[in-house]
Write a protein that holds these residues in place. Structure first.
Motif, mmCIF file in Angstrom:
data_model
loop_
_atom_site.group_PDB
_atom_site.id
_atom_site.type_symbol
_atom_site.label_atom_id
_atom_site.label_comp_id
_atom_site.label_asym_id
_atom_site.label_seq_id
_atom_site.Cartn_x
_atom_site.Cartn_y
_atom_site.Cartn_z
ATOM 1 N N SER A 61 0.806 -1.226 0.000
ATOM 2 C CA SER A 61 0.000 0.000 0.000
ATOM 3 C C SER A 61 0.830 1.263 0.000
ATOM 4 O O SER A 61 0.321 2.324 0.311
ATOM 5 C CB SER A 61 -0.919 0.021 1.220
ATOM 6 N N MET A 90 -8.138 0.151 -4.266
ATOM 7 C CA MET A 90 -7.751 -1.205 -3.889
ATOM 8 C C MET A 90 -7.251 -1.245 -2.449
ATOM 9 O O MET A 90 -7.519 -2.183 -1.708
ATOM 10 C CB MET A 90 -6.660 -1.689 -4.840
ATOM 11 N N GLU A 91 -6.532 -0.178 -2.065
ATOM 12 C CA GLU A 91 -5.930 -0.187 -0.732
ATOM 13 C C GLU A 91 -6.964 -0.052 0.377
ATOM 14 O O GLU A 91 -6.695 -0.424 1.518
ATOM 15 C CB GLU A 91 -4.891 0.936 -0.637
ATOM 16 N N ILE A 92 -8.131 0.519 0.061
ATOM 17 C CA ILE A 92 -9.149 0.566 1.109
ATOM 18 C C ILE A 92 -10.207 -0.508 0.872
ATOM 19 O O ILE A 92 -11.279 -0.468 1.460
ATOM 20 C CB ILE A 92 -9.803 1.960 1.213
ATOM 21 N N GLY A 93 -9.901 -1.464 -0.004
ATOM 22 C CA GLY A 93 -10.781 -2.609 -0.157
ATOM 23 C C GLY A 93 -11.703 -2.562 -1.351
ATOM 24 O O GLY A 93 -12.431 -3.513 -1.594
ATOM 25 N N ALA A 94 -11.689 -1.448 -2.108
ATOM 26 C CA ALA A 94 -12.559 -1.364 -3.280
ATOM 27 C C ALA A 94 -11.805 -1.913 -4.494
ATOM 28 O O ALA A 94 -11.331 -1.161 -5.343
ATOM 29 C CB ALA A 94 -12.991 0.078 -3.509
ATOM 30 N N LEU A 95 -11.695 -3.229 -4.552
ATOM 31 C CA LEU A 95 -10.869 -3.848 -5.586
ATOM 32 C C LEU A 95 -11.426 -3.618 -6.983
ATOM 33 O O LEU A 95 -10.689 -3.563 -7.962
ATOM 34 C CB LEU A 95 -10.742 -5.347 -5.301
ATOM 35 N N THR A 96 -12.750 -3.476 -7.053
ATOM 36 C CA THR A 96 -13.356 -3.271 -8.365
ATOM 37 C C THR A 96 -12.812 -2.031 -9.051
ATOM 38 O O THR A 96 -12.643 -1.998 -10.260
ATOM 39 C CB THR A 96 -14.881 -3.128 -8.208
ATOM 40 N N CYS A 104 -18.474 5.158 -6.486
ATOM 41 C CA CYS A 104 -17.801 5.739 -5.316
ATOM 42 C C CYS A 104 -18.444 6.981 -4.735
ATOM 43 O O CYS A 104 -18.467 7.143 -3.517
ATOM 44 C CB CYS A 104 -16.362 6.090 -5.672
ATOM 45 N N ARG A 131 -14.301 6.293 4.581
ATOM 46 C CA ARG A 131 -12.839 6.186 4.613
ATOM 47 C C ARG A 131 -12.150 7.459 4.140
ATOM 48 O O ARG A 131 -11.013 7.709 4.508
ATOM 49 C CB ARG A 131 -12.367 5.016 3.720
ATOM 50 N N SER A 191 -5.013 3.489 10.188
ATOM 51 C CA SER A 191 -5.622 3.034 8.943
ATOM 52 C C SER A 191 -5.746 4.160 7.923
ATOM 53 O O SER A 191 -5.893 3.910 6.728
ATOM 54 C CB SER A 191 -7.004 2.451 9.224
#
Lengths: 185, 433, 228
Positions: B41, B143-149, B213, B222, B415
């Motif tokens: 990250s 991606m780093e906060i979990g939104a891989l899409t 988003c 976040r 975080s």
């Protein structure tokens, strides 16, 4: 005249090593060792167009302890070299290294004070990919070649330990690539 | 009670339970965590040394230099034209901006102007590159906060842009497309059609990011109010680009100090008023649309100027003949090879001289700056009158922005460090050069 | 680094500094011998002469204001070249000058966008030039300050108290050139490893490349190839 002649049809003979290799190559996971430009192409390798997930390799492990293959993607600077080696040392055996791109293979464009002239100076490399940066297709091809070669035929058991130790001793005793000269380099 | 003696625990995959138990017994919660340089990250090889009290960041110090590759020094031993290939590899997510700022500096030293069509092509590739760079920034940040899409669809659009680059100059990345005096090669035969397809593709798919988003409660949770950097701090820390514009200050070098005829295009400078990570994200999203607007104007201009030169008409500077994508996908045009190798000895000498010796640049020093996707990208170029740069220094926006990491993160949650770094969008190749 | 080194430690030895030529020489620079027999080209690096007034545009305005605020600056401190104004600043005036540059309403250079060094080994007594690029967002202007210091005493005052954003830039200039910025809060190496010996961007520091070998042929590293 061997055992295979006496077998009924539908039975194959192989070695335990062969079975291990066959199973290992199904899904081996890369460590994220993103360094430079090639790291972006390595990400593209995992992204939808090239989709490394088709053969179970999109799982880039953040922890080297869970990874099987380290893709050195980009130029290794003198400052980064000890860290690359640490990551390699932290990976469990068996492990393989892909030198992705010209810089990781030979220093590439950066023939100067700051860049290690090829990642094989610090870690044993199994496969080299040319290109600056190589296309994701080339990384895919390299992964398949790695699977068919070193991964498939990796020794196991005590034999493996002996070979690994021997390779380590040989590597320490061997002259540096720089000192070899000539066409073997 | 006197302060307990400091104890150092080193965790390299040992038993965390032992460490936490020992730490709980001591009662002081300060713990130092080294994040990076090998960390998924940190956008490359950034190192962050965090001092944590519980989950609060007490202090954070960025460490850089892990990708220092001596580009500036190496360029002193290469000709000016070869420099283009080196600078391309600095900020590898936005390579064409590096080339542009370097070539603008060389051109200012030489006192030449690129022809109009070359400027249109430069603007075209730069704006497409801005979209691609913002896609990577938004995608990896997501991606780093979990939104891989976000990452997967971001790379999908980026591939389309890279396809266009590949058709244009043969490479997906590290193009060395912009050269001192113009660009290396004109559009291919079906280039305009391909550009039209690309524009349509982007029109169709860019709205997805906003849809995913903008109002997503997790995403906003976040990003909103995280990594605040107000205008005073931006001025003190020399922030530019999206972090500065997120404070509401409309400062864009494309309009305030125009280059490559940017002042003749119709586009807006996007600002936001929250000074936080969410504002920077929204600015990037909106800037992609503005870039697309410019790309469409480039399309019209390219259509109108078809056949015009893309390199200055100076035989001392340009190559004797233009390059062309050959049947093998790269290389010199057949006409050029025929002329140089078969017909004209003078052409051969000329080609040899311009390619191997390079051109001389009058002595002096200049500073040129462009608005890269990350902020102000500058090039300080010193010439001593020879064929190679005497000194070439690049001012990368990420280098400046990373100085702001302590201001963004200290006192916040651990975080949020990842969000803060992602919102600055540093690319370590550019930071360390 | 002249002591003998155990061959086992060879990997740790940094490149040795070499003496630079006093001037650019011949067609082939300082590389291997001239193969063409032609070596008559002399190419000295001459310092630029200051510009005469009027400087043109807003340059006069800024120059007048700077001279008013810092009278020691003198009339020959200004050079206009390719549409850019350069002010040659003596090191002792630097802190005072940048403070005025930032705070004076007529100047208002809020931003020090870049600090970089240049090494001129031929300019004895002023080998290191440190170049500050200032940006005024208020007036939309750019200004370049150039300060020099000798190689024997590479000290310049730090501008970090005025321009906090110059912090890392000054660290980089120290790392690459060895210019010590007095009063800098934390002057350590930034790009090179902490234990690195030497300052790579100096002209007498070799590039440090290795020869490139092909089958039966060898190409020397870029700094040892012949150049023009």
């Amino acid at each position: 005249m061997g055992l295979e002649d006496k077998l009924p049809s539908g039975i194959l003979l192989t070695t335990v090593e062969g079975v291990f290799g066959w199973m290992r190559q199904a899904s081996f996971w890369p460590a994220t060792m993103g360094l430079a430009c090639c790291a972006i192409e390595m990400m593209a390798f995992g992204a939808p167009r090239f989709d490394a997930g088709r053969w179970g390799q999109e799982v880039f492990r953040a922890s080297p302890r869970q990874a099987d293959v380290m893709i050195v993607s980009g130029r290794v600077s003198q400052k980064m070299a000890p860290i690359v080696r640490t990551v390699y040392d932290q990976m469990p055996n068996p492990k393989w290294v892909v030198a992705m791109g010209a810089c990781a293979s030979s220093g590439g464009l950066f023939n100067n004070y700051a860049v290690v002239q090829g990642s094989d100076h610090i870690v044993p490399v199994d496969i080299y990919i040319p290109g600056c940066p190589p296309r994701p297709d080339m990384l895919i091809d390299a992964m398949f070649k790695l699977r068919k070669g070193p991964v498939m035929h990796h020794p196991i058991g005590r034999h493996a330990d002996q070979l690994r130790d021997q390779a380590e001793r040989d590597a320490l005793a061997a002259p540096a690539l720089l000192e070899l000269g000539g066409p073997v380099r | 009670m006197s302060a307990p003696e400091p104890v150092t625990y080193i965790a390299q995959g040992g038993d965390w339970a032992e460490i936490t138990a020992a730490q709980a017994e001591r009662g002081d919660e300060t713990i130092v965590v080294n994040m990076g340089p090998q960390h998924p990250s940190t956008h490359g090889v950034l190192r962050l040394e965090l001092e944590l009290e519980g989950e609060t960041v007490a202090s954070i110090r960025p460490g850089i230099g892990f990708l220092h590759s001596g580009i500036e020094k190496n360029m002193e031993f290469k000709t000016y034209a070869q420099g283009s290939a080196f600078v391309s590899r600095m900020d590898y997510v936005a390579p064409l901006f590096n080339e542009a700022v370097y070539c603008l500096a060389v051109e200012r030293l030489l006192a030449v102007e690129a022809p109009a069509r070359a400027n249109v092509l430069r603007v075209l590739v730069m704006e497409l590159n801005r979209i691609a760079s913002h896609l990577v920034a938004v995608g990896t940040g997501g991606m780093e906060i979990g939104a891989l899409t976000l990452m997967t669809i971001g790379f999908r659009e980026r591939e389309m842009i890279l396809d266009f680059y590949e058709a244009l100059c043969g490479t997906r990345m590290n193009h060395a497309y912009i050269r001192p005096g113009g660009v290396s090669i004109d559009l291919p035969e079906n280039g305009l059609a391909q550009l039209r397809t690309l524009i349509e593709w982007l029109h169709k798919h860019l709205p997805e990011y906003a849809g995913f988003c903008n109002e997503n409660p997790i995403f906003k949770g976040r990003m909103c109010g995280v990594a605040q950097l107000d205008l005073t701090a931006c001025m003190a820390l020399g922030a530019s680009g999206p972090p500065l514009r997120a404070t509401g200050y409309a400062w864009d070098l494309r309009l305030s100090q125009p280059y490559c005829d940017y002042d003749t295009y119709d586009f807006d400078v996007i600002t936001w008023d929250t000074s936080d990570a969410y504002g920077r994200f929204r600015i990037r999203l909106q800037e992609m649309w503005e870039s697309l607007k410019i790309v469409e104007q480039c399309y019209d201009r390219l259509e109108a100027t078809s056949g015009d030169p893309v390199m200055v008409d100076d035989p001392g500077l340009a190559w004797p003949a233009q390059l062309q994508v050959g049947p093998d996908g790269q290389g010199n045009s057949f006409g050029h090879v025929k002329q140089v190798m078969g017909q004209s000895m003078e052409s051969l000498i000329h080609h040899f001289k311009t390619v191997s010796e390079g051109f001389k640049v009058p002595a002096g020093q200049v500073y040129s700056a462009v608005e890269s996707p990350k902020g102000e990208l500058g090039c300080h170029l010193v010439s001593d009158g020879g064929t190679r740069p005497y000194r070439c220094h690049f001012r990368d926006p990420g280098f400046n922005h990373l100085q702001a990491v302590p201001a963004l993160c200290e006192g916040g949650m651990m975080s949020d460090v990842v969000v803060a770094v992602a919102s600055l969008d540093p690319v370590l190749g550019g930071v360390d050069r | 680094m002249s002591q003998t080194v155990d061959p086992a430690d060879r990997a740790l030895v940094r490149p040795q500094p070499v003496q630079p030529p006093a001037e650019r020489r011949g067609m082939w620079g300082s590389g291997p011998g001239d193969v063409s027999g032609y070596g008559g080209l002399r190419h000295p690096v001459v310092p630029r002469q200051p510009s005469a007034r009027p400087l043109g545009g807003w340059f006069d305005e800024v120059a007048d204001r700077l001279t008013t605020l810092v009278p020691e600056l003198g009339p020959d401190a200004f050079l206009v070249d390719r549409g850019e104004l350069t002010v040659a600043v003596p090191g002792r005036l630097l802190v005072q000058l940048v403070r005025h540059c930032r705070d004076d309403a007529w100047l208002r250079f809020e931003n020090c966008v870049s600090v970089s060094g240049v090494h001129y080994p031929d300019q004895v007594g002023a080998e290191f030039h440190v170049v500050y690029h200032l940006l005024s967002i208020t007036h939309n202007r750019r200004l370049r300050l150039e300060a020099t210091c000798p190689e024997s005493d590479p000290h310049l005052p730090s501008v970090v108290r005025t321009y906090p954003m110059a912090d890392w830039h000054e660290r980089e200039t120290w790392d690459m050139f060895g210019v010590v910025f007095d009063d800098h809060p934390h002057l350590t190496r930034i790009l090179m490893p902490d234990d690195w010996v030497g300052h790579p961007q100096r002209k007498d520091y070799p590039l440090g490349g290795v020869p490139i070998e092909f089958k039966g042929a060898e190409v020397p590293p870029p700094d040892q190839r012949r150049s023009y």
